[in-house]
Scaffold this active site. Structure first.
Site, PDB file in Angstrom:
ATOM      1  N   TYR A 144      20.631  76.672 131.513  1.00 56.12           N
ATOM      2  CA  TYR A 144      21.866  77.184 131.819  1.00 56.12           C
ATOM      3  C   TYR A 144      23.220  77.132 130.953  1.00 56.12           C
ATOM      4  O   TYR A 144      23.646  76.914 130.447  1.00 56.12           O
ATOM      5  CB  TYR A 144      22.580  75.870 132.924  1.00 56.12           C
ATOM      6  CG  TYR A 144      23.239  76.675 133.531  1.00 56.12           C
ATOM      7  CD1 TYR A 144      23.035  77.609 134.655  1.00 56.12           C
ATOM      8  CD2 TYR A 144      25.147  75.802 133.431  1.00 56.12           C
ATOM      9  CE1 TYR A 144      24.092  78.476 135.335  1.00 56.12           C
ATOM     10  CE2 TYR A 144      26.159  76.898 134.759  1.00 56.12           C
ATOM     11  CZ  TYR A 144      25.701  77.647 136.128  1.00 56.12           C
ATOM     12  OH  TYR A 144      26.077  78.281 136.629  1.00 56.12           O
ATOM     13  N   ASP A 239      25.632  77.749 122.658  1.00 57.19           N
ATOM     14  CA  ASP A 239      26.201  77.798 123.678  1.00 57.19           C
ATOM     15  C   ASP A 239      27.055  75.960 123.967  1.00 57.19           C
ATOM     16  O   ASP A 239      26.153  75.009 124.621  1.00 57.19           O
ATOM     17  CB  ASP A 239      25.619  78.228 125.240  1.00 57.19           C
ATOM     18  CG  ASP A 239      26.143  77.831 126.434  1.00 57.19           C
ATOM     19  OD1 ASP A 239      27.688  76.888 125.983  1.00 57.19           O
ATOM     20  OD2 ASP A 239      26.066  77.851 127.739  1.00 57.19           O
ATOM     21  N   LYS A 267      34.914  74.215 129.700  1.00 54.80           N
ATOM     22  CA  LYS A 267      35.223  72.946 130.638  1.00 54.80           C
ATOM     23  C   LYS A 267      36.398  72.545 129.352  1.00 54.80           C
ATOM     24  O   LYS A 267      37.466  72.836 129.396  1.00 54.80           O
ATOM     25  CB  LYS A 267      33.879  72.454 130.101  1.00 54.80           C
ATOM     26  CG  LYS A 267      33.056  72.885 131.229  1.00 54.80           C
ATOM     27  CD  LYS A 267      31.104  72.207 131.070  1.00 54.80           C
ATOM     28  CE  LYS A 267      30.914  72.833 132.363  1.00 54.80           C
ATOM     29  NZ  LYS A 267      29.520  72.990 132.537  1.00 54.80           N
TER      30      LYS A 267
END
Ligand SMILES: *Cc1c(COP(=O)(O)O)cnc(C)c1O
Length: 433
Positions: A144, A239, A267
């Protein structure tokens, strides 16, 4: 457990917000529960609007690596708020956080701040395309990368077909430049590169897959991905929105000793405020406007509140012993969960994966090494487990395919209570597995 206020608020929310939530997984749909509306959080605990207290392993989906409302982060945000919350002009804070990221992450020479992980991956792909002058990108099944059009794509049928969108609203023309291959399968990637290498701008990957449960890479797989992409001048994008500053200060790339060309963050680097960033080799990063031709911008990018929260968080993480502490706590939790499953007599029916402070229990006896393996999980069983844990005051991710995060704020007592609760929950699941 009283949840009447959460129920009321959810009903009210559904009138004004699609599905009652601002991000789908929060709705608790796949576990058949009422989403808890949270009132406050401190350290490893959160409290809902009905006054229930939980030990939190969602940690806002990763950012809260120091636990909630860490004193030095809170203090810094308050101080900054007094001085203004956004200027739309450069600040020293942006320089400071950028320098911290560059110093910590081996492959990053320059970095650009954005407002979310999605923006980071979207921009990194545009940059890779602009830099190489090529169109296609390769991603791995089950990874994702945010809700970017070109990345909400699954494999077509057949060996090396072009992607099909996983969501309405994405024209096939956008998805067709994305090629999807299985994780941990170097031959599949090789075939794709052999065939389409001349038009591939980038390969993007989570170096450790943490959005389909937790899927660990074989080290030789990461090494070969690097080799194959380097040979063909394809930009390798890691990522690291979850793994960055989570597996180590230098992320997964330092942990495994692999050097990507570009990296995406989010994050943790925002300390709980909205943030993202992408960075990499200066030669590539300098293709960005205003230095270069690839356009990318943001009204609130490098926002001072987010910058101070990020700086304070990274300062705490840089202190000696923090990652050892996180590893120990992660290990205590994952070992404890295994022990609980053994006591409950269902150990053989589960698959446990963990790395440092991230862990997962899959409700399948398959040893999960890729997305297809993960899909063999019994999600009904997970839902039962989840509900029984919640009832006992343990807040896990409301989906089989999301991981548990441990923060520095989790105590031995938190983990021991969690393990005890898990034994009870596993026993309940035994009935249906
Ligand atoms: C969360 C996540 C994103 C998206 O970040 P947002 O801030 O939610 O847009 C991208 N990549 C990975 C690996 C993530 O876990």
């Amino acid at each position: 457990m009283k949840v009447s206020r959460s129920k009321e608020l959810f009903e009210e929310a559904k009138k004004y917000i699609p599905g009652g939530v601002n991000s789908p997984v929060r709705a608790f749909k796949s576990v058949g529960e009422t989403p808890r509306f949270i009132e406050r959080a401190k350290g490893s605990h959160i409290w809902d609007v009905d006054g229930n207290e939980y030990i939190d392993y969602v940690c806002s989906w990763g950012p809260m690596i120091l636990g909630h409302a860490h004193p030095s982060v809170v203090e810094a945000i308050k101080e900054q708020a007094e001085k203004g919350t956004s200027y739309g002009a450069p600040t020293e804070l942006e320089v400071k956080l950028a320098k911290m990221i560059v110093e910590a992450v081996p492959s990053v020479e320059k970095v650009r701040m954005v407002n979310s992980g999605t923006e980071a991956t979207m921009s990194a792909i545009r940059l890779a395309r602009g830099y190489t002058g090529k169109n296609k990108i390769v991603k791995f099944e089950g990874c994702y990368h945010g809700h970017v059009d070109a990345l909400l794509v699954k494999a077509g049928s057949g060996l090396t077909t072009f992607g099909v969108p996983t969501s309405p609203g994405i024209p096939e023309d956008f998805a067709k430049h994305t090629i999807t291959v299985p994780f941990n399968d170097i031959d599949a990637l090789k075939r794709v590169i052999d065939e389409y290498g001349d038009d591939i701008a980038a390969v993007i990957m989570e170096p450790v897959m943490a959005n389909a449960g937790l899927i660990l890479p074989e080290l030789s797989f990461l090494e070969k991905v690097r080799e194959l992409t380097a040979d063909r001048g394809i930009v390798l994008i890691f990522d690291e929105v979850i793994t960055g500053f989570r597996l180590s200060l230098g992320g997964a790339q330092a942990y495994f000793g692999i050097t990507p060309d570009l990296s995406c963050f989010g994050k943790i680097i925002g300390g709980g405020l909205p943030v993202g960033a992408f960075g990499g080799r200066a030669e590539i990063m300098d293709y960005l406007a205003p230095e270069g031709p690839v356009y990318q911008a943001g009204t609130l990018s490098g926002n001072p509140l987010a910058m101070v929260a990020g700086i304070k968080t990274l300062e705490e993480l840089k202190k000696p012993g923090v990652y050892e502490e996180l590893r120990e706590k992660g290990k205590k939790l994952s070992e404890g969960m295994k022990e609980a499953a053994r006591s409950a007599g269902i150990y053989d029916k589960l698959c446990f994966k963990s790395i440092e402070s991230i862990s997962i229990v899959y409700f399948t006896s398959v040893d999960v090494k890729n997305y297809q393996d993960a899909l063999t999980s019994n999600t009904e069983a997970y839902a039962v487990f989840f509900r029984k844990m919640l009832e006992q005051g343990v807040y896990l991710a409301p989906s089989q395919f999301e991981v548990a995060f441990v923060s520095t704020a989790h105590t031995d007592e938190d983990i021991e209570r969690t393990v005890k609760a898990a034994e009870v929950a596993f026993r309940e699941v035994r009935e249906i597995l």
